[in-house]
Design an enzyme around this catalytic site. Structure first.
Site: not given
Ligand code: NAD
Ligand code: DAU
Length: 349
Positions: A36, A59, A81, A130-132, A155-157, A159, A212, A219
């Site tokens: 994606t 997919d 993931l 995720t912790d969300e 998103y969190s719902a 997950k 925001y 976080r």
């Molecule tokens: P990301 O958005 O960077 O990557 C997601 C990957 O999944 C991409 O490579 C995308 O192409 C692939 N993908 C999406 N839909 C797909 C599908 N239908 N089939 C196959 N592949 C598909 O996400 P991330 O930040 O690396 O997060 C990875 C996992 O970890 C997620 O499940 C997320 O909920 C979880 N997570 C993320 C964080 C964070 O801070 N980023 C924290 C805790 C948990």
């Molecule tokens: O807690 C784990 C989660 O962390 C993962 O499950 C998600 O996949 C990951 O995207 C992340 O979610 P958050 O919503 O916490 O991350 P984000 O980087 O989008 O935002 C972090 C914080 O910053 C949040 O409180 C919103 C705020 N924010 C975010 C953006 C993009 C801003 O203030 N300005 C911004 O432009």
């Protein structure tokens, strides 16, 4: 072991794939990813020609294709993931999150259950969450593995729903599943729509840095390679049916984090102190914005001996250094060119 890692072209997935490919030459690692907008195979350029690595574009919602891939590679373990992961996108387009995160996870569970056909000896289904799912904390307290689920964003719902379904398959069918719930990750290869890489990119280009609301949301940030090390440990050591929380004990108010980042960027870019801070712009708050996340990772520490390897200041410096040294990676994402990498790289094979 033959391991299918879903979402391996994404941020966390690519770090995990790299770790497993490099550390376990005897394992076969199959990266299964739909590519994606968030999937970028350039993240794995350094390991793509290793003999124990292969990539399959697919997919997770396509159960027949997933099962064919499991069979062709004789997969014995799945680390899942793949997901839609950005909260803001889930607010503007919830259906994609329902489809990938819920329907896709069930399709994957069904494929694993069917392919393994009740012979679960030596098999593992690891779901990365995720912790969300736990909702929002007040000023005090931590999420433990016993905290009731209370998700607020689509998103969190989605997950939370996928976590419940993984547990249901474990309880009902005996699928050998483990789940981990991690806090916010940061580090290299992070897609620049999330707070830290977006702020780095904007500061570099002297563009405004959107905060925001009042920037008071908290976080708990963890270096992505520490998340990968925790997954590695849990994957190898956890008992079936277990859940582990992963976090850095590293809470930051968004505004404080951005102020620290501004200082680091001023120093790295030889700008007058205070230059980047002037870019901070307060914007409309995120709908349903959770106030505070904070993980209690003591189960992981006490049972499996894991702890984060880095202090946040050091991890942030390393992250900024990576983005400044990899301008090309960032430019190719902002221009959309990275999406051509797959066709250029794989069509000729
Ligand atoms: P990301 O958005 O960077 O990557 C997601 C990957 O999944 C991409 O490579 C995308 O192409 C692939 N993908 C999406 N839909 C797909 C599908 N239908 N089939 C196959 N592949 C598909 O996400 P991330 O930040 O690396 O997060 C990875 C996992 O970890 C997620 O499940 C997320 O909920 C979880 N997570 C993320 C964080 C964070 O801070 N980023 C924290 C805790 C948990
Ligand atoms: O807690 C784990 C989660 O962390 C993962 O499950 C998600 O996949 C990951 O995207 C992340 O979610 P958050 O919503 O916490 O991350 P984000 O980087 O989008 O935002 C972090 C914080 O910053 C949040 O409180 C919103 C705020 N924010 C975010 C953006 C993009 C801003 O203030 N300005 C911004 O432009």
């Amino acid at each position: 072991m033959n391991i299918l890692i879903t979402g391996g072209a994404g941020f966390i997935g690519s770090h995990l794939v790299r770790r497993f490919v490099n550390n376990y030459p005897n394992y076969k690692i199959v990266n299964f990813d739909k590519l994606t907008y968030a999937g970028n195979l350039e993240n794995l350029r350094d390991i793509e020609s290793k003999p124990n690595y292969s990539f399959v574009k697919g997919d997770i919602c396509d159960a027949a294709f997933v099962e064919k891939t499991l069979a062709e590679n004789n997969i014995t373990a799945i680390i899942h993931l793949a997901a839609e992961s950005h909260v803001d996108r889930s607010i503007s387009n919830p259906m994609e999150f329902i489809q990938t995160n819920i329907v896709g996870t069930v399709a994957l569970l069904n494929s694993a259950k069917h392919f393994w056909a009740g012979n679960f000896e030596g098999k593992r289904f690891y779901h990365v969450s995720t912790d969300e799912v736990y909702g929002s904390l007040g000023e005090t307290g931590f999420f433990t593995e016993e905290t009731p689920y209370d998700p607020h964003s689509p998103y969190s719902a989605s997950k939370a729903s996928s976590d419940h379904l993984v547990r249901a398959y474990s309880d009902t069918f005996g699928l050998p599943a483990v789940i981990s719930n991690c806090s916010n990750n940061y580090g290299s290869h992070h897609f620049p729509e999330k707070l830290i890489p977006l702020a780095i990119n904007n500061i570099k280009n002297m563009k405004s840095v959107p905060v925001y609301g009042k920037g008071e949301n908290v976080r708990d940030w963890l270096f992505v390679e520490d998340h990968a090390s925790a997954i590695d440990l849990i994957f190898h050591k956890a008992e079936n049916g277990e859940t582990y929380n992963i976090g850095g004990h590293n809470e930051w108010k968004n505004l404080d984090l951005i102020l620290l980042l501004c200082q680091v960027m001023d120093r790295k870019l030889n700008r007058k102190p205070g230059t980047s801070e002037g870019l901070i712009t307060y914007v409309k708050d995120r709908a349903g914005h959770d106030l505070r996340y904070a993980i209690d990772a003591s189960k992981l520490q006490n049972k499996l001996g894991w702890k984060p390897s880095l202090q946040f200041e050091e991890g942030l410096e390393r992250t900024v250094d990576w983005y400044l040294a990899n301008e090309e990676w960032l430019n190719r994402i902002t221009s959309g060119d990275y999406q051509k990498y797959y066709s250029d790289q794989y069509v000729t094979r």
